[in-house]
Design an enzyme around this catalytic site. Structure first.
Site, PDB file in Angstrom:
ATOM      1  N   PRO A  95       0.833  -1.203   0.000  1.00 23.97           N
ATOM      2  CA  PRO A  95       0.000   0.000   0.000  1.00 23.97           C
ATOM      3  C   PRO A  95       0.867   1.254   0.000  1.00 23.97           C
ATOM      4  O   PRO A  95       1.788   1.380   0.799  1.00 23.97           O
ATOM      5  CB  PRO A  95      -0.806  -0.126   1.297  1.00 23.97           C
ATOM      6  CG  PRO A  95       0.040  -0.991   2.183  1.00 23.97           C
ATOM      7  CD  PRO A  95       0.760  -1.935   1.272  1.00 23.97           C
ATOM      8  N   GLN A 119      -6.729  -1.017   1.983  1.00 27.40           N
ATOM      9  CA  GLN A 119      -6.177  -0.729   3.298  1.00 27.40           C
ATOM     10  C   GLN A 119      -7.080   0.298   3.973  1.00 27.40           C
ATOM     11  O   GLN A 119      -7.301   1.386   3.446  1.00 27.40           O
ATOM     12  CB  GLN A 119      -4.756  -0.179   3.197  1.00 27.40           C
ATOM     13  CG  GLN A 119      -4.111   0.018   4.573  1.00 27.40           C
ATOM     14  CD  GLN A 119      -2.748   0.669   4.477  1.00 27.40           C
ATOM     15  OE1 GLN A 119      -2.649   1.854   4.186  1.00 27.40           O
ATOM     16  NE2 GLN A 119      -1.700  -0.101   4.725  1.00 27.40           N
ATOM     17  N   HIS A 158      -4.798  -0.663   8.729  1.00 29.92           N
ATOM     18  CA  HIS A 158      -3.511   0.022   8.882  1.00 29.92           C
ATOM     19  C   HIS A 158      -3.290   0.304  10.370  1.00 29.92           C
ATOM     20  O   HIS A 158      -3.809   1.262  10.927  1.00 29.92           O
ATOM     21  CB  HIS A 158      -3.513   1.321   8.083  1.00 29.92           C
ATOM     22  CG  HIS A 158      -2.138   1.870   7.824  1.00 29.92           C
ATOM     23  ND1 HIS A 158      -1.044   1.553   8.605  1.00 29.92           N
ATOM     24  CD2 HIS A 158      -1.673   2.706   6.855  1.00 29.92           C
ATOM     25  CE1 HIS A 158       0.026   2.165   8.133  1.00 29.92           C
ATOM     26  NE2 HIS A 158      -0.327   2.874   7.074  1.00 29.92           N
ATOM     27  N   ALA A 188      -0.070   0.627  11.633  1.00 28.88           N
ATOM     28  CA  ALA A 188       1.380   0.858  11.657  1.00 28.88           C
ATOM     29  C   ALA A 188       1.711   2.338  11.573  1.00 28.88           C
ATOM     30  O   ALA A 188       0.835   3.195  11.488  1.00 28.88           O
ATOM     31  CB  ALA A 188       2.031   0.107  10.492  1.00 28.88           C
ATOM     32  N   HIS A 189       3.007   2.639  11.656  1.00 27.54           N
ATOM     33  CA  HIS A 189       3.605   3.926  11.272  1.00 27.54           C
ATOM     34  C   HIS A 189       3.135   5.120  12.095  1.00 27.54           C
ATOM     35  O   HIS A 189       3.263   6.261  11.673  1.00 27.54           O
ATOM     36  CB  HIS A 189       3.352   4.219   9.784  1.00 27.54           C
ATOM     37  CG  HIS A 189       3.807   3.131   8.878  1.00 27.54           C
ATOM     38  ND1 HIS A 189       3.470   3.077   7.548  1.00 27.54           N
ATOM     39  CD2 HIS A 189       4.575   2.031   9.120  1.00 27.54           C
ATOM     40  CE1 HIS A 189       3.989   1.986   7.008  1.00 27.54           C
ATOM     41  NE2 HIS A 189       4.675   1.349   7.943  1.00 27.54           N
ATOM     42  N   TYR A 235      -0.037   5.748  13.051  1.00 28.37           N
ATOM     43  CA  TYR A 235      -1.418   6.140  12.798  1.00 28.37           C
ATOM     44  C   TYR A 235      -2.309   5.619  13.934  1.00 28.37           C
ATOM     45  O   TYR A 235      -1.824   5.052  14.902  1.00 28.37           O
ATOM     46  CB  TYR A 235      -1.859   5.660  11.424  1.00 28.37           C
ATOM     47  CG  TYR A 235      -1.038   6.281  10.315  1.00 28.37           C
ATOM     48  CD1 TYR A 235      -0.921   7.664  10.201  1.00 28.37           C
ATOM     49  CD2 TYR A 235      -0.336   5.492   9.403  1.00 28.37           C
ATOM     50  CE1 TYR A 235      -0.143   8.245   9.206  1.00 28.37           C
ATOM     51  CE2 TYR A 235       0.438   6.064   8.406  1.00 28.37           C
ATOM     52  CZ  TYR A 235       0.533   7.436   8.313  1.00 28.37           C
ATOM     53  OH  TYR A 235       1.307   8.008   7.338  1.00 28.37           O
TER      54      TYR A 235
END
Length: 376
Positions: free
Chosen positions: A30, A107, A174, A176-177, A179
Site C-alpha cells: 500500500p 487498506q 492500517h 502501523a507507522h 497512525y
C-alpha cells in the site's frame, strides 16, 4: 550468484488463506498516491492498479482508504471507502484487477493524531487520538472518550462491510507507522489511565476490539490482514516491543480477535528485528518473528529489490537502483514469510513480477522520484 541463476520458483507457488486465493506470493504494498479528487477513485486509478495485476502481481493492497470518521484523514485527494461515488469508483478498480486474474484488498486507514492540527479535509473537525498527543508528544486535537471509541469501532466495521459489498477480496487494517491503531500500541502516544492504557496488553485492547467487531460483521471466511510496525513516521528507532516476548503480547490478542494474515512493516526486510539476540534468532527479521510467534501467514516488506530505503524517495533527485533478490530468497527458504509486498519497485515497473518470473532481472527499471509525481 547471478540474476539468471536465482531460484525464484518458490515465490511463484499459489497460496490460499480462507477465501483469498493467490497464484503467486507477490503483493503490491500500500502506497498513498492522492490521485482521487473528492475521495473518488476514477478510471486512472483503476488503470494504475490493473497494470500491476497484468504485470504478474497476485495481490493488490490499495493505498490507504479513509474510514467514515470525519477526523480520519487530512487531504481531500485520498480515496474514501464510503459514499456511493467512492464505492462505485472502487467497484471499477476491483473489476479491473479481477479481470487480470489478481485479488485486491483495500487498506482501511485512520490517521489519528498524525492528521495534524490543520487538515485540509474537514478542517473544523479536531483530530482525535488515544491521548490527544502527536508522535512528538505535543498536544494535538483531543483524546477519545468511551463514547467516541464505540463510535470509532463502528466506523471501522462500516468500512470493512463496504469493502466486502464492493467485491474486494478482504481488508487490511492500517495499524502501523504511528497512525491511529498504532497510537494505541505505542506508550509514547497512549498515556490513558483506563482499560485501554497502561500495560502492553491493555494498549492492544482497542485494536483487538476493532478486529473482533469486523470479524463479527464480515463472517468467518473474509480475510482480515493487520499491518503493524515498530517504527513511526520520523521515529525510526521506535519500538512497541523490545523483545520477542513483548511482541507476542501484542500479536496474540489480534490473532485471537480474528486476524488471518499479519503484515509487519519494515524499512529493510532483511534487517534483524531483535539484533541484540545471538545466533539464528538474532538474524531473524520481523516477519520471521511474527510467523514464528503466531503461525499465521505473514507478509514481508521493505525495500524489496532496491538499494535505498524509502525515506528519501520524495526528495528531488531521489533514486534507488535495483539489487539482487538473494536476501529475500534466503528468508523465504528459512520460512520467514509467505507473501512479499513490493512497493517502489512496482511504481517504477508495473511488469516487475513478470520480469522476475522470466529471469529478466536485468530489465527491471530503477526507481526515481519521477515515478511518484504521476499515476502511471
Amino acid at each position: 550468484m547471478s540474476n539468471q541463476d536465482l531460484d525464484t520458483a518458490g515465490l511463484f507457488t499459489p497460496i490460499e488463506v480462507k477465501s483469498l486465493r493467490l497464484r503467486n506470493r507477490f503483493a503490491m504494498a500500500p502506497m498513498t498516491r492522492q490521485f482521487s479528487p473528492g475521495g473518488v477513485p476514477r478510471d486512472n486509478v483503476a488503470e494504475y492498479y490493473r497494470k500491476r495485476a497484468a504485470g504478474g502481481t497476485s495481490l493488490i493492497i490499495t493505498e490507504g482508504t479513509l474510514i467514515p470518521d470525519p477526523a480520519a484523514g487530512p487531504d481531500t485527494r485520498v480515496p474514501l471507502i464510503y459514499g456511493d461515488d467512492s464505492l462505485d469508483g472502487w467497484k471499477g478498480v476491483v473489476d479491473a484487477v479481477h479481470a487480470e486474474g489478481s485479488s485486491i484488498i483495500p487498506q482501511l486507514w485512520h490517521l489519528g493524531a498524525a492528521r495534524g492540527a490543520e487538515p485540509r479535509m474537514n478542517p473544523d473537525v479536531p483530530s482525535v487520538s488515544p491521548s490527544g498527543l502527536g508522535l512528538d508528544g505535543a498536544p494535538v486535537g483531543r483524546a477519545f472518550t468511551d463514547t467516541d471509541l464505540e463510535e470509532l469501532k463502528q466506523f471501522w466495521v462500516d468500512a470493512a462491510v463496504n469493502a466486502q459489498k464492493t467485491g474486494f477480496d478482504g481488508v487490511e487494517l492500517h495499524g502501523a507507522h504511528g497512525y491511529l491503531l498504532d497510537e494505541f500500541l505505542w506508550e509514547q502516544t497512549n498515556v490513558r489511565e483506563d482499560g485501554y492504557g497502561g500495560s502492553l496488553e491493555a494498549r492492544t485492547r482497542f485494536p483487538a476490539e476493532v478486529v473482533a467487531a469486523i470479524r463479527a460483521a464480515v463472517g468467518p471466511d473474509f480475510p482480515i490482514v493487520y499491518r503493524f510496525s515498530q517504527w513511526k513516521a520520523d521515529h525510526y528507532d521506535a519500538r512497541i516491543a523490545a523483545t520477542p516476548q513483548q511482541l507476542e503480547h501484542v500479536l496474540t490478542p489480534l490473532v485471537s480477535a480474528g486476524v488471518d494474515i499479519l503484515h509487519p512493516s519494515t524499512r529493510r526486510h532483511w534487517e534483524p528485528a531483535f539484533p541484540e539476540l545471538s545466533g539464528v534468532e538474532g538474524a531473524r527479521g520481523l516477519a520471521g518473528w511474527t510467523k514464528t510467534i503466531t503461525g499465521l501467514p505473514t507478509i514481508t516488506v521493505g525495500s524489496v529489490g532496491l538499494d535505498a530505503v524509502f525515506t528519501g524517495a520524495w526528495n528531488p533527485g531521489s533514486t534507488a537502483g535495483t539489487t539482487d533478490l538473494n536476501p529475500l530468497l534466503e528468508q523465504f527458504a528459512r520460512e520467514e514469510f509467505d507473501i512479499v509486498a513490493v512497493g517502489r519497485a512496482l511504481l517504477s515497473d508495473p511488469d516487475w513480477v513478470n520480469k522476475v518470473a522470466a529471469g529478466r532481472l536485468d530489465e527491471r527499471i530503477p526507481f526515481s522520484r519521477d515515478h511518484i509525481t504521476e499515476l502511471v
